[in-house]
Scaffold this motif. Structure first.
Motif, PDB file in Angstrom:
ATOM      1  N   ALA A   5       0.837  -1.201   0.000  1.00  0.00           N
ATOM      2  CA  ALA A   5       0.000   0.000   0.000  1.00  0.00           C
ATOM      3  C   ALA A   5       0.876   1.257   0.000  1.00  0.00           C
ATOM      4  N   MET A   6       1.930   1.237   0.807  1.00  0.00           N
ATOM      5  CA  MET A   6       2.824   2.390   0.860  1.00  0.00           C
ATOM      6  C   MET A   6       3.539   2.565  -0.481  1.00  0.00           C
ATOM      7  N   ALA A   7       4.002   1.468  -1.067  1.00  0.00           N
ATOM      8  CA  ALA A   7       4.689   1.529  -2.356  1.00  0.00           C
ATOM      9  C   ALA A   7       3.786   2.149  -3.414  1.00  0.00           C
ATOM     10  N   GLN A   8       2.524   1.753  -3.388  1.00  0.00           N
ATOM     11  CA  GLN A   8       1.570   2.288  -4.362  1.00  0.00           C
ATOM     12  C   GLN A   8       1.291   3.765  -4.088  1.00  0.00           C
ATOM     13  N   HIS A   9       1.066   4.105  -2.829  1.00  0.00           N
ATOM     14  CA  HIS A   9       0.749   5.491  -2.470  1.00  0.00           C
ATOM     15  C   HIS A   9       1.906   6.437  -2.797  1.00  0.00           C
ATOM     16  N   LEU A  10       3.132   5.960  -2.590  1.00  0.00           N
ATOM     17  CA  LEU A  10       4.314   6.803  -2.836  1.00  0.00           C
ATOM     18  C   LEU A  10       4.833   6.686  -4.262  1.00  0.00           C
ATOM     19  N   SER A  11       4.216   5.815  -5.060  1.00  0.00           N
ATOM     20  CA  SER A  11       4.655   5.578  -6.444  1.00  0.00           C
ATOM     21  C   SER A  11       6.130   5.187  -6.492  1.00  0.00           C
ATOM     22  N   LEU A  12       6.499   4.200  -5.675  1.00  0.00           N
ATOM     23  CA  LEU A  12       7.892   3.755  -5.629  1.00  0.00           C
ATOM     24  C   LEU A  12       8.262   3.010  -6.903  1.00  0.00           C
ATOM     25  N   THR A  13       9.500   3.216  -7.350  1.00  0.00           N
ATOM     26  CA  THR A  13      10.015   2.453  -8.475  1.00  0.00           C
ATOM     27  C   THR A  13      10.329   1.037  -7.983  1.00  0.00           C
ATOM     28  N   THR A  14      10.559   0.133  -8.893  1.00  0.00           N
ATOM     29  CA  THR A  14      10.906  -1.238  -8.526  1.00  0.00           C
ATOM     30  C   THR A  14      12.186  -1.245  -7.696  1.00  0.00           C
ATOM     31  N   ASP A  15      13.146  -0.431  -8.090  1.00  0.00           N
ATOM     32  CA  ASP A  15      14.416  -0.329  -7.367  1.00  0.00           C
ATOM     33  C   ASP A  15      14.192   0.191  -5.946  1.00  0.00           C
ATOM     34  N   GLN A  16      13.352   1.216  -5.821  1.00  0.00           N
ATOM     35  CA  GLN A  16      13.053   1.770  -4.492  1.00  0.00           C
ATOM     36  C   GLN A  16      12.342   0.728  -3.628  1.00  0.00           C
ATOM     37  N   GLN A  17      11.419  -0.025  -4.229  1.00  0.00           N
ATOM     38  CA  GLN A  17      10.707  -1.057  -3.472  1.00  0.00           C
ATOM     39  C   GLN A  17      11.684  -2.085  -2.928  1.00  0.00           C
ATOM     40  N   ALA A  18      12.648  -2.496  -3.738  1.00  0.00           N
ATOM     41  CA  ALA A  18      13.642  -3.481  -3.307  1.00  0.00           C
ATOM     42  C   ALA A  18      14.494  -2.919  -2.172  1.00  0.00           C
ATOM     43  N   LYS A  19      14.910  -1.665  -2.318  1.00  0.00           N
ATOM     44  CA  LYS A  19      15.732  -1.033  -1.279  1.00  0.00           C
ATOM     45  C   LYS A  19      14.953  -0.853   0.021  1.00  0.00           C
ATOM     46  N   MET A  20      13.679  -0.490  -0.091  1.00  0.00           N
ATOM     47  CA  MET A  20      12.838  -0.320   1.100  1.00  0.00           C
ATOM     48  C   MET A  20      12.652  -1.665   1.805  1.00  0.00           C
ATOM     49  N   LYS A  21      12.426  -2.713   1.037  1.00  0.00           N
ATOM     50  CA  LYS A  21      12.239  -4.040   1.619  1.00  0.00           C
ATOM     51  C   LYS A  21      13.513  -4.486   2.329  1.00  0.00           C
ATOM     52  N   GLU A  22      14.637  -4.250   1.698  1.00  0.00           N
ATOM     53  CA  GLU A  22      15.930  -4.604   2.283  1.00  0.00           C
ATOM     54  C   GLU A  22      16.162  -3.841   3.589  1.00  0.00           C
ATOM     55  N   ALA A  23      15.863  -2.547   3.580  1.00  0.00           N
ATOM     56  CA  ALA A  23      16.034  -1.709   4.775  1.00  0.00           C
ATOM     57  C   ALA A  23      15.104  -2.181   5.891  1.00  0.00           C
ATOM     58  N   GLN A  24      13.867  -2.512   5.557  1.00  0.00           N
ATOM     59  CA  GLN A  24      12.890  -2.968   6.546  1.00  0.00           C
ATOM     60  C   GLN A  24      13.303  -4.305   7.150  1.00  0.00           C
ATOM     61  N   THR A  25      13.785  -5.206   6.313  1.00  0.00           N
ATOM     62  CA  THR A  25      14.221  -6.525   6.784  1.00  0.00           C
ATOM     63  C   THR A  25      15.399  -6.376   7.745  1.00  0.00           C
ATOM     64  N   ALA A  26      16.366  -5.547   7.387  1.00  0.00           N
ATOM     65  CA  ALA A  26      17.534  -5.323   8.244  1.00  0.00           C
ATOM     66  C   ALA A  26      17.105  -4.684   9.564  1.00  0.00           C
ATOM     67  N   PHE A  27      16.198  -3.721   9.489  1.00  0.00           N
ATOM     68  CA  PHE A  27      15.713  -3.031  10.686  1.00  0.00           C
ATOM     69  C   PHE A  27      15.024  -4.017  11.634  1.00  0.00           C
ATOM     70  N   ARG A  28      14.156  -4.848  11.095  1.00  0.00           N
ATOM     71  CA  ARG A  28      13.449  -5.841  11.928  1.00  0.00           C
ATOM     72  C   ARG A  28      14.430  -6.795  12.601  1.00  0.00           C
ATOM     73  N   SER A  29      15.420  -7.233  11.848  1.00  0.00           N
ATOM     74  CA  SER A  29      16.421  -8.150  12.376  1.00  0.00           C
ATOM     75  C   SER A  29      17.199  -7.500  13.525  1.00  0.00           C
ATOM     76  N   GLN A  30      17.601  -6.249  13.321  1.00  0.00           N
ATOM     77  CA  GLN A  30      18.334  -5.527  14.363  1.00  0.00           C
ATOM     78  C   GLN A  30      17.470  -5.317  15.600  1.00  0.00           C
ATOM     79  N   MET A  31      16.201  -5.011  15.390  1.00  0.00           N
ATOM     80  CA  MET A  31      15.284  -4.797  16.512  1.00  0.00           C
ATOM     81  C   MET A  31      15.119  -6.091  17.321  1.00  0.00           C
ATOM     82  N   GLN A  32      14.974  -7.214  16.634  1.00  0.00           N
ATOM     83  CA  GLN A  32      14.845  -8.496  17.324  1.00  0.00           C
ATOM     84  C   GLN A  32      16.094  -8.804  18.141  1.00  0.00           C
ATOM     85  N   SER A  33      17.260  -8.488  17.583  1.00  0.00           N
ATOM     86  CA  SER A  33      18.518  -8.723  18.296  1.00  0.00           C
ATOM     87  C   SER A  33      18.585  -7.901  19.574  1.00  0.00           C
TER      88      SER A  33
END
Length: 85
Positions: A5-33
Protein backbone atom coordinates in the motif's frame (compact mmCIF):
# COMPACT_ATOMS: atom_id res chain seq x y z
CA UNK A 1 0.07 -5.58 3.11
CA UNK A 2 1.23 -2.20 4.42
CA UNK A 3 4.40 -2.26 2.32
CA UNK A 4 2.48 -2.74 -0.92
CA UNK A 5 0.00 0.00 0.00
CA UNK A 6 2.82 2.39 0.86
CA UNK A 7 4.69 1.53 -2.36
CA UNK A 8 1.57 2.29 -4.36
CA UNK A 9 0.75 5.49 -2.47
CA UNK A 10 4.31 6.80 -2.84
CA UNK A 11 4.66 5.58 -6.44
CA UNK A 12 7.89 3.76 -5.63
CA UNK A 13 10.01 2.45 -8.48
CA UNK A 14 10.91 -1.24 -8.53
CA UNK A 15 14.42 -0.33 -7.37
CA UNK A 16 13.05 1.77 -4.49
CA UNK A 17 10.71 -1.06 -3.47
CA UNK A 18 13.64 -3.48 -3.31
CA UNK A 19 15.73 -1.03 -1.28
CA UNK A 20 12.84 -0.32 1.10
CA UNK A 21 12.24 -4.04 1.62
CA UNK A 22 15.93 -4.60 2.28
CA UNK A 23 16.03 -1.71 4.77
CA UNK A 24 12.89 -2.97 6.55
CA UNK A 25 14.22 -6.52 6.78
CA UNK A 26 17.53 -5.32 8.24
CA UNK A 27 15.71 -3.03 10.69
CA UNK A 28 13.45 -5.84 11.93
CA UNK A 29 16.42 -8.15 12.38
CA UNK A 30 18.33 -5.53 14.36
CA UNK A 31 15.28 -4.80 16.51
CA UNK A 32 14.84 -8.50 17.32
CA UNK A 33 18.52 -8.72 18.30
CA UNK A 34 18.19 -5.78 20.67
CA UNK A 35 15.03 -7.13 22.27
CA UNK A 36 16.65 -10.55 22.77
CA UNK A 37 19.90 -9.13 24.19
CA UNK A 38 19.93 -10.16 27.86
CA UNK A 39 23.01 -8.00 28.53
CA UNK A 40 20.98 -4.80 28.06
CA UNK A 41 18.60 -3.41 30.64
CA UNK A 42 15.27 -1.86 29.59
CA UNK A 43 16.65 1.68 29.43
CA UNK A 44 19.57 0.57 27.26
CA UNK A 45 17.19 -1.35 25.00
CA UNK A 46 14.95 1.72 24.59
CA UNK A 47 17.98 3.86 23.72
CA UNK A 48 19.22 1.30 21.19
CA UNK A 49 15.75 0.93 19.65
CA UNK A 50 15.50 4.73 19.31
CA UNK A 51 18.94 4.84 17.68
CA UNK A 52 18.00 2.05 15.24
CA UNK A 53 14.73 3.80 14.39
CA UNK A 54 16.60 7.02 13.62
CA UNK A 55 19.08 5.15 11.43
CA UNK A 56 16.20 3.42 9.64
CA UNK A 57 14.43 6.74 9.02
CA UNK A 58 17.65 8.20 7.59
CA UNK A 59 18.01 5.17 5.32
CA UNK A 60 14.42 5.51 4.10
CA UNK A 61 14.92 9.22 3.51
CA UNK A 62 17.88 8.43 1.26
CA UNK A 63 15.79 6.01 -0.79
CA UNK A 64 12.84 8.37 -1.35
CA UNK A 65 12.62 11.49 -3.48
CA UNK A 66 11.73 14.79 -1.81
CA UNK A 67 8.13 14.49 -3.05
CA UNK A 68 7.85 10.92 -1.74
CA UNK A 69 9.27 12.01 1.63
CA UNK A 70 6.57 14.68 1.87
CA UNK A 71 3.86 12.14 1.00
CA UNK A 72 5.21 9.77 3.66
CA UNK A 73 5.15 12.55 6.27
CA UNK A 74 1.53 13.25 5.37
CA UNK A 75 0.68 9.54 5.65
CA UNK A 76 2.24 9.42 9.11
CA UNK A 77 0.23 12.45 10.25
CA UNK A 78 -3.00 10.89 9.00
CA UNK A 79 -2.59 7.45 10.57
CA UNK A 80 -3.97 6.77 14.03
CA UNK A 81 -1.60 7.39 16.92
CA UNK A 82 -0.35 3.97 17.98
CA UNK A 83 1.21 5.27 21.21
CA UNK A 84 -2.18 6.40 22.58
CA UNK A 85 -3.21 2.92 23.73
Amino acid sequence: DRSAAMAQHLSLTTDQQAKMKEAQTAFRSQMQSVRADKALNEEQKRAKVKELAQQHQAQVKNILTKEQQEKMQQMRKERPDRSAK
